[in-house]
Design a protein around this motif. Structure first.
Motif, PDB file in Angstrom:
ATOM      1  N   UNK A  36      -5.269 -93.966  13.630  1.00 40.19           N
ATOM      2  CA  UNK A  36      -4.754 -93.751  14.974  1.00 40.19           C
ATOM      3  C   UNK A  36      -4.914 -92.286  15.350  1.00 40.19           C
ATOM      4  N   UNK A  38      -3.002 -89.442  18.042  1.00 50.78           N
ATOM      5  CA  UNK A  38      -1.843 -89.228  18.893  1.00 50.78           C
ATOM      6  C   UNK A  38      -1.934 -87.855  19.532  1.00 50.78           C
ATOM      7  N   UNK A  41       3.070 -85.652  22.831  1.00 49.46           N
ATOM      8  CA  UNK A  41       4.003 -86.378  23.691  1.00 49.46           C
ATOM      9  C   UNK A  41       3.426 -87.700  24.191  1.00 49.46           C
ATOM     10  N   UNK A  42       2.471 -88.236  23.464  1.00 47.40           N
ATOM     11  CA  UNK A  42       1.901 -89.525  23.829  1.00 47.40           C
ATOM     12  C   UNK A  42       2.033 -90.509  22.677  1.00 47.40           C
ATOM     13  N   UNK A  43       1.627 -91.720  22.948  1.00 46.49           N
ATOM     14  CA  UNK A  43       1.749 -92.767  21.947  1.00 46.49           C
ATOM     15  C   UNK A  43       0.564 -92.734  20.982  1.00 46.49           C
ATOM     16  N   UNK A  44       0.635 -93.581  19.976  1.00 42.10           N
ATOM     17  CA  UNK A  44      -0.466 -93.711  19.028  1.00 42.10           C
ATOM     18  C   UNK A  44      -1.514 -94.658  19.620  1.00 42.10           C
ATOM     19  N   UNK A  46      -4.912 -96.754  18.621  1.00 44.77           N
ATOM     20  CA  UNK A  46      -5.742 -97.230  17.525  1.00 44.77           C
ATOM     21  C   UNK A  46      -7.185 -96.807  17.769  1.00 44.77           C
ATOM     22  N   UNK A  91      -3.490 -85.200  16.544  1.00 47.03           N
ATOM     23  CA  UNK A  91      -2.766 -85.652  15.355  1.00 47.03           C
ATOM     24  C   UNK A  91      -3.346 -87.009  14.969  1.00 47.03           C
ATOM     25  N   UNK A  93      -3.301 -90.262  12.341  1.00 45.38           N
ATOM     26  CA  UNK A  93      -2.403 -90.976  11.424  1.00 45.38           C
ATOM     27  C   UNK A  93      -3.101 -92.225  10.891  1.00 45.38           C
ATOM     28  N   UNK A 107       2.854 -96.068   6.995  1.00 47.99           N
ATOM     29  CA  UNK A 107       2.102 -95.003   7.630  1.00 47.99           C
ATOM     30  C   UNK A 107       2.002 -93.774   6.738  1.00 47.99           C
ATOM     31  N   UNK A 109       1.619 -89.576   6.579  1.00 44.66           N
ATOM     32  CA  UNK A 109       2.420 -88.542   7.241  1.00 44.66           C
ATOM     33  C   UNK A 109       1.645 -87.822   8.347  1.00 44.66           C
ATOM     34  N   UNK A 112      -2.660 -82.947  11.368  1.00 44.26           N
ATOM     35  CA  UNK A 112      -2.842 -82.206  12.613  1.00 44.26           C
ATOM     36  C   UNK A 112      -4.163 -81.445  12.515  1.00 44.26           C
TER      37      UNK A 112
ATOM     38  N   UNK B  43       7.120 -86.281  12.605  1.00 41.01           N
ATOM     39  CA  UNK B  43       6.028 -87.153  13.060  1.00 41.01           C
ATOM     40  C   UNK B  43       5.683 -88.273  12.085  1.00 41.01           C
ATOM     41  N   UNK B  44       6.468 -88.420  11.039  1.00 36.19           N
ATOM     42  CA  UNK B  44       6.297 -89.561  10.140  1.00 36.19           C
ATOM     43  C   UNK B  44       6.780 -90.815  10.847  1.00 36.19           C
ATOM     44  N   UNK B  45       5.964 -91.837  10.888  1.00 39.91           N
ATOM     45  CA  UNK B  45       6.332 -93.102  11.518  1.00 39.91           C
ATOM     46  C   UNK B  45       7.200 -93.904  10.551  1.00 39.91           C
ATOM     47  N   UNK B  91       9.121 -96.030  19.335  1.00 38.52           N
ATOM     48  CA  UNK B  91       7.985 -96.779  19.862  1.00 38.52           C
ATOM     49  C   UNK B  91       8.176 -98.266  19.598  1.00 38.52           C
ATOM     50  N   UNK B 101       0.923 -99.963  20.550  1.00 41.49           N
ATOM     51  CA  UNK B 101       2.179 -99.256  20.739  1.00 41.49           C
ATOM     52  C   UNK B 101       2.503 -99.082  22.213  1.00 41.49           C
ATOM     53  N   UNK B 102       3.798 -99.055  22.504  1.00 43.92           N
ATOM     54  CA  UNK B 102       4.246 -98.651  23.821  1.00 43.92           C
ATOM     55  C   UNK B 102       4.168 -97.135  23.942  1.00 43.92           C
ATOM     56  N   UNK B 103       4.557 -96.638  25.102  1.00 44.97           N
ATOM     57  CA  UNK B 103       4.437 -95.211  25.388  1.00 44.97           C
ATOM     58  C   UNK B 103       5.563 -94.387  24.796  1.00 44.97           C
TER      59      UNK B 103
END
Lengths: 116, 111
Positions: A36, A38, A41-44, A46, A91, A93, A107, A109, A112, B43-45, B91, B101-103
């Motif tokens: 993924x 990221x 301030x946004x989502x992941x 794929x 970032x 992941x 997941x 860690x 960056x 930032x670890x999910x 999320x 994922x959602x936002x």
């Protein structure tokens, strides 16, 4: 629980160079791993699905020649960002499902990446 | 296409109080999974809770519970007895063949 190790956690590179990110499942085997991206301030999002012993499946809009994925063993997948540019800074992941835990997703860690 | 919508970019809750985070999704699949993940500043999910679509009973994990309304395609997360450590991005995620994922909703916990 299962552990996914991602390395490095932070990397800075010059524009035009290549960077490799490793994702390892430490105590389980993963025939599939996911990568993924990221943005702040946004989502992941794929990028691709890594398949052990076969070619990765890339999502629409992701350049497979730029983001090389290799899944050579049941515990290791690598993402190589080739000829990196500043817009590749993000970032990254990885994740892997543990089939012994009903496909529960674990997941890493994250890494960056900053491209100068 | 599968979409996941979180309509609350930010939420705030008083410590020890209860907060509910909203999530809706769109799918034509009948068999799928729904998740809530927490992403702290590290930032670890971290998986908070998981719900199988075929199960009518709402999933619970200690202080975390969901309200799963399959017909309405709604999957909200309730956090009870909120703690300072619950502050994070949350999320909502859906998976049938791939994880979407959602936002995200940023949750602040006021001491």
């Amino acid at each position: 629980g299962a552990v996914v190790s991602q390395h490095p956690s932070w990397v800075i590179c010059k524009s035009g160079t290549s960077v490799k990110i490793e994702c390892r499942s430490l105590d389980f085997q993963a025939t599939t791993m996911f990568w993924y991206r990221q943005f702040p301030k946004q989502s992941l999002m794929l990028m691709a699905t890594s398949n052990e012993g076969s070619k990765a499946t890339y999502e629409q809009g992701v350049e497979k020649d730029k983001f090389l994925i290799n899944h050579a063993s049941l515990t290791l997948s690598t993402l190589t960002v080739t000829s990196a540019h500043p817009e590749d800074s993000s970032f990254y992941i990885c994740s892997a499902p543990d089939t012994a835990l009903d496909e529960k997703l674990f997941f890493g860690s994250g890494t960056q990446l900053s491209v100068l | 296409a599968q979409t996941v919508t979180q309509s609350q970019p930010e939420m705030s809750v008083q410590e020890a109080e209860t907060v509910t985070l909203s999530c809706t999704y769109d799918t034509s699949e009948s068999d799928y999974y729904l998740f809530w993940y927490k992403q702290p500043p590290s930032r670890q999910m971290i998986l908070v809770i998981r719900q199988e679509a075929y199960k009518q009973q709402n999933a619970t994990e200690n202080r975390f519970s969901v309200n799963f309304q399959k017909a309405a395609k709604s999957f909200s997360l309730k956090i009870s007895d909120s703690q300072l450590g619950d502050a994070a991005m949350y999320f909502c995620a859906y998976v049938a063949d791939k994880l979407t994922f959602g936002t995200g909703t940023r949750l602040a916990v006021r001491p």
